[in-house]
Design an enzyme around this catalytic site. Structure first.
Site, PDB file in Angstrom:
ATOM      1  CB  CYS A 188      -1.222   0.075   1.115  1.00 58.38           C
ATOM      2  SG  CYS A 188      -0.265  -0.433   2.726  1.00 58.38           S
ATOM      3  CG  HIS A 237      -3.896   0.617   4.903  1.00 58.34           C
ATOM      4  ND1 HIS A 237      -3.477  -0.388   4.049  1.00 58.34           N
ATOM      5  CD2 HIS A 237      -4.833   1.431   4.578  1.00 58.34           C
ATOM      6  CE1 HIS A 237      -3.987   0.046   2.803  1.00 58.34           C
ATOM      7  NE2 HIS A 237      -4.999   1.079   3.038  1.00 58.34           N
TER       8      HIS A 237
END
Length: 1068
Positions: A98, A353
């Site tokens: 990510c 994340h």
């Protein structure tokens, strides 16, 4: 309907009053529960597994009403994967990528960078792409720039909602399952792109990184005495701002540019004054790029733990940033607008994340890029509140401060991207290169074909579902069997799968439900359902399978056996009292049977276990019959296996010998009356049977007689040898190298293994085998020469024994000796009347084989795996350090005149040992033929740790660098702060293996940790290389080594050095 256990009891209640020989059809049908009333839908809420006539709750409810077509398939609408109008394309997260996806989206929305990347040219790649298009092959770009170029083309014109960046990730060499440092990744990739694009001819492409992202600042030092100004200009691609202790972005920038005073011991050497003077130092911004990247240093190195940690500090930043006050001789043009905010959600530096909020330059709208999902913010405004709420909660969460209008506060933002304000508002048009556009169109065609294929599969699934719906509605009404009609049994599991739309229906398999007689087993009735024969005919015709279980498949033999078992179980308590009294009765002459005493003690337990096992066991893979049958016969292998464990023996098997006959030991068995045996036989019909006059095993009798003779012979032999060699047996008055007997000049040598085995036999002659021969060949080499020297033989841990001449004569008579090994002592008187002793061996020593043995033993010590070594940490103890590792003091701050041991000439360089071939060869100590002597620091087998010492598991082929990483985890000392030594030798070659460095099992390595420096040297000293030969300052925006190996393997080391330097500059 009654619960399952109640149905089970009711099905066999008749067995209490019916004998096994009186079992009839009504009893068999009761056992198989044929006559139970069927359940009614709406009354019975779930399926009754104890009732074979209950056909409710098997999955029929989803088929008996109107059904939505979407339930007939599990294929999502392919149009959901299609890109919507006026939206951006997402990127697939391949596991832990990510952080890469966020940077790609930020760079993609940088119009100038995207336009320049499209102008990147490679003739070979264009030709390869055209070839792939013509031959319909998969196009694989070769370089990272080409991968990014192709990725940008797909992001711009793809019809997909999201695309797969696997090619780009693979070209970077990143591990998709390991999350890297996002800030370091940004710097490394920017440097790599600059290096690749600089080879282009077109200046708009060649200099795009410099034009868009590169700025300049200067390190300026001013002498307080003469006001001389020293300036060092450097480039930067991003500004790394310390956020600890700050609340606003402007405060972080001010600290970055804060002036530092150089006074006292930290004074500056002025070239003009030719002496150290007080001075001031600061950073001056000279020029700023159109795209200003600001790294908020949230991920910092914690020296206490040796790991990175995240600072969850709220930082406020405005949408408009005026940098003119910070730029030297600014002309008012450095006013920036916020363009992107990169977010890390999570409290740890090693997990979490990454997402990005990016502003579209053409529309002015803000978008949130979260891998495949892209969301447009309402009102063209940046909204970070929801991201802060989704962050992981720490133990003591910080309170979010109030923010003024136009100011945003975030504790998760780690990078801010600002774009220079421009009066130009012209829309930028992008021309995707023709060959890339063809590749994108080819990918779009494949996507459309996939959509058509998925739609067709959805339609086929719907058609099959509708047909199955009609089939189930028709057959389910015909499934119930009448009370007197023809019926069959089918598996409940198969019916459930037939009614389950998600699994394909397979042929019916009834083999698992059969008993040993080939019929339906009574214990499997809970897994079966009784249906009409007409419905069964249709199911078998359509799906096949078998064997079919009709009314003739009810097994009478199993029902009769179960009846007998239940009756025996009910009368077990009464029979226990009866048999207990019967076994006390003495058997009359001419009658009785032999029974094992152990079997008599636990017969009730064995009977209960067998009855329970027969009653409750559902998996009939082995026979549980209690009547003699072919499947119950024990094979020889099975019998031997049972004999190995007495606890697994059956009734009366404890008096069986290894030949399957009656054992000869009468103390383990007892004679009982015929009546008692008959009672026991009801529970154990296949138990071994021996009448009272049965003879014991003849083979065992012969073996017993032979064993007694051998034991007597061994005892006599042991007494004779013990008397003849009493001193050797008791280990008394043994000769040694120091204690040589005066009355003899010769001694003989035998292996210690022979002596130990011989002593074991003398101590336990009936349990151990006698020693018949003495093999001295193991002491000799293939040439017949001796492998051991006399000093080696006389060591305490030697595996050899010295024998007196009179003992040797006895040994030659008692044992078969293959070779004689003798040591002769000679006293020689010199001219000066001094007496020397010499020892001569017979046979003589073989020097070549002796050296080969030593080399092999040394080699074995260097080729170990998962061995234990010890690391001893020394803290504030110079004396210990000097004794253990004197060379470690070379780099310390101790004055030369205070060092104890002066260095030999030529060893002033700390890398002297490494440069001159490493350590000197150590002297080889003596080795025995069965054990190795430890080199270096010798330790006992029972190691006792001292304070500051820890044990580590290592292998000889691992490098010193890998050992330092283990030490870092054990002692929380970073590798570059570790000074290691072994027996006074410094260990500084990180690439060398432990075997090459002479580190062997049980070695003790001394660790001295460098303390953090209280002060940094001046910047001029750093630039002049005065911090040490192996350290150099890394200029901002550049990074050494090939990417991305450096990012993964050396990231921690370079990051720490880089951060420490800038922390010093910002501190002052």
């Amino acid at each position: 309907m009654a619960p399952r256990l109640q149905l089970e009891k009711a099905a066999w209640r008749w067995a209490e009053s019916v004998r096994p020989e009186d079992v009839g059809l009504e009893h068999i049908e009761a056992a198989y529960r044929v006559r139970l009333e069927p359940c009614v839908r709406g009354v019975c809420r779930r399926n009754c597994k104890g009732n074979p006539n209950c056909l409710v709750g098997i999955g029929e409810h989803i088929w008996l009403g109107e059904i939505d077509e979407n339930t007939f398939h599990n294929i999502d609408d392919p149009n959901f994967e299609r890109r919507k109008k006026n939206t951006f394309v997402g990127l697939t997260n391949l596991g832990a990528t990510c952080y890469v996806n966020t940077f790609v989206q930020v760079w993609f929305l940088n119009m100038e960078f995207r336009q320049a990347l499209y102008m990147y040219e490679n003739a070979w790649s264009v030709a390869k792409a055209e070839e792939c298009i013509q031959e319909d092959k998969e196009y694989e770009p070769q370089s990272i720039c080409e991968q990014l170029q192709y990725l940008f083309a797909l992001l711009q014109n793809s019809n997909r909602r999201y695309i797969d960046p696997s090619g780009f990730i693979k070209a970077l060499g990143l591990d998709t399952g390991q999350q890297q440092d996002a800030q370091e990744f940004s710097k490394l990739l920017m440097s790599l792109l600059e290096d690749t694009l600089s080879k282009q001819i077109n200046p708009d492409v060649k200099n795009i990184i410099q034009k868009q992202f590169c700025g300049q600042y200067a390190y300026v030092t001013i002498c307080s005495q003469c006001s001389r100004e020293s300036k060092l200009i450097s480039k930067f691609y991003e500004l790394e701002l310390n956020i600890q202790g700050h609340k606003q972005l402007t405060d972080c920038i001010s600290e970055f540019l804060k002036e530092e005073k150089l006074e006292g011991d930290n004074r500056y050497f002025c070239e003009n004054c030719q002496s150290k003077q007080n001075a001031t130092r600061r950073i001056r911004l000279l020029n700023l790029p159109p795209t200003l990247n600001l790294q908020l240093m949230r991920f910092v190195f914690d020296r206490q733990t040796g790991h990175k940690k995240k600072l969850n500090t709220y930082i406020g930043f405005s949408e408009t940033l005026d940098m003119n006050p910070y730029v030297d001789r600014a002309d008012g043009r450095f006013v920036y607008e916020l363009s992107a905010v990169l977010i890390h959600r999570g409290v740890s530096a090693y997990s979490g994340h990454y997402i990005a909020h990016v502003k579209d330059q053409q529309s002015g709208e803000w978008y949130k890029f979260n891998d495949e999902e892209i969301e447009r913010m309402e009102g063209k405004k940046l909204q970070l509140g929801i991201e802060e709420d989704l962050a992981e909660q720490s133990k003591t969460p910080a309170r979010k401060p109030k923010c003024a209008k136009g100011i945003h506060c975030s504790r998760n933002a780690y990078m801010l991207v600002y774009k220079l304000k421009s009066s130009r508002t012209d829309a930028v048009t992008f021309e995707v290169p023709a060959f890339l556009q063809k590749l994108v169109e080819l990918d779009n065609c494949k996507f459309e074909e996939w959509c058509v294929e998925m739609s067709e599969m959805r339609r086929e699934s719907v058609d099959k579902g509708k047909a199955k719906h009609e089939e189930v509605k028709e057959l389910y009404q015909r499934l119930p069997a009448g009370a007197d009609g023809a019926y069959e049994f089918v598996p409940l599991e198969w019916l459930q799968k037939w009614l389950d739309e998600s699994t394909p229906t397979k042929p019916m398999d009834n083999s698992k439900c059969l008993c040993f007689h080939g019929k339906l087993h009574p214990d499997k009735i809970c897994t079966m359902k009784r249906i009409s024969q007409g419905a069964a005919d249709v199911l078998y015709d359509r799906y096949g399978g078998g064997p079919r279980l009709t009314a003739d498949s009810l097994c009478k033999d199993c029902v009769v056996e179960r009846c007998r078992v239940l009756r025996l179980k009910n009368q077990l308590n009464e029979d226990h009292k009866t048999i207990s009294n019967l076994v006390k009765v003495t058997a009359e002459s001419g009658e009785g049977f032999w029974v094992g005493k152990g079997s008599l003690r636990r017969w009730r337990q064995l009977a209960k276990e067998q009855l329970d096992q027969q009653e409750e066991e559902l998996d009939q893979t082995t026979c549980r019959c209690f009547s003699p049958c072919s499947c119950c016969a024990l094979t020889d292998d099975a019998f031997e296996e049972k004999r190995e464990n007495d606890s697994e023996l059956g009734f009366n098997e404890d008096i069986l010998c290894e030949h399957g006959e009656l054992c000869i030991c009468e103390s383990e068995r007892k004679v009982i009356t015929d009546e008692a045996w008959a009672k026991l036989k009801e529970y154990f019909p296949i138990a071994p049977e021996f009448r009272h006059d049965q003879e014991s095993c003849s083979q065992c009798k012969v073996l017993e007689m032979e064993g007694e003779k051998h034991e007597a012979l061994h005892k006599m032999m042991a007494n004779k040898q013990k008397t003849a060699l009493s001193n050797l047996f008791q280990d008394k008055n043994r000769p040694t190298g120091v204690n040589w007997p005066q009355e003899t000049t010769e001694l003989y040598v035998v292996s210690q293994f022979f002596v130990e085995e011989w002593r074991k036999f003398l101590r336990r002659p009936t349990k151990c085998s006698p020693v018949l021969s003495l093999g001295n060949s193991i002491l000799l080499c293939p040439h017949g020469g001796l492998m051991f020297t006399f000093p080696n033989m006389t060591k305490e841990d030697s595996r050899l024994s010295l024998i007196l001449p009179e003992e040797w004569e006895v040994i030659r008579k008692l044992f078969n000796v293959d070779h004689t090994v003798k040591i002769t002592r000679t006293l020689v008187t010199a001219e000066d009347s001094t007496i020397t002793t010499s020892y001569v061996s017979e046979p003589e020593l073989c020097p070549e084989c002796r050296e080969g043995l030593l080399c092999q033993q040394q080699r074995d010590m260097r080729e170990y795996t998962q061995a234990t070594i010890y690391v001893h940490k020394v803290v504030d103890n110079k004396k210990v350090m000097k004794e253990a590792a004197p060379e470690l003091n070379v780099s310390s701050s101790e004055p030369e005149d205070e060092k104890d041991d002066p260095r030999p000439e030529g060893e002033t360089d700390p890398d002297f040992n490494q440069a001159n071939g490493g350590a000197k060869r150590q002297k080889v100590s003596g080795h025995s033929y069965t054990s190795h002597q430890r080199q270096g620091i010798r330790r006992s087998t029972r190691h006792r740790k001292v304070r500051g010492e820890k044990a580590l598991l290592v292998s000889a082929n691992q490098t010193l660098k890998e050992l330092k990483i283990q030490i870092m985890h054990a002692f929380s000392v970073a590798p570059f702060d570790q000074n290691l030594s072994l027996e006074g030798k410094v260990l500084n070659d990180d690439a060398a293996t432990l075997g090459e460095l002479g580190i062997i099992p049980e070695s003790v390595i001394v660790l001295k940790a460098d303390e953090p420096l209280a002060e940094y040297a001046s910047m001029d000293d750093v630039m002049q290389g005065k911090w040490g030969g192996s350290f150099r300052l890394l200029s901002l925006g550049t990074w050494p080594g090939p990417f991305p190996l450096l990012c993964v393997e050396y990231l921690g080391l370079y990051y720490i050095l880089y951060a420490n330097l800038n922390a010093h500059l910002r501190e002052h």
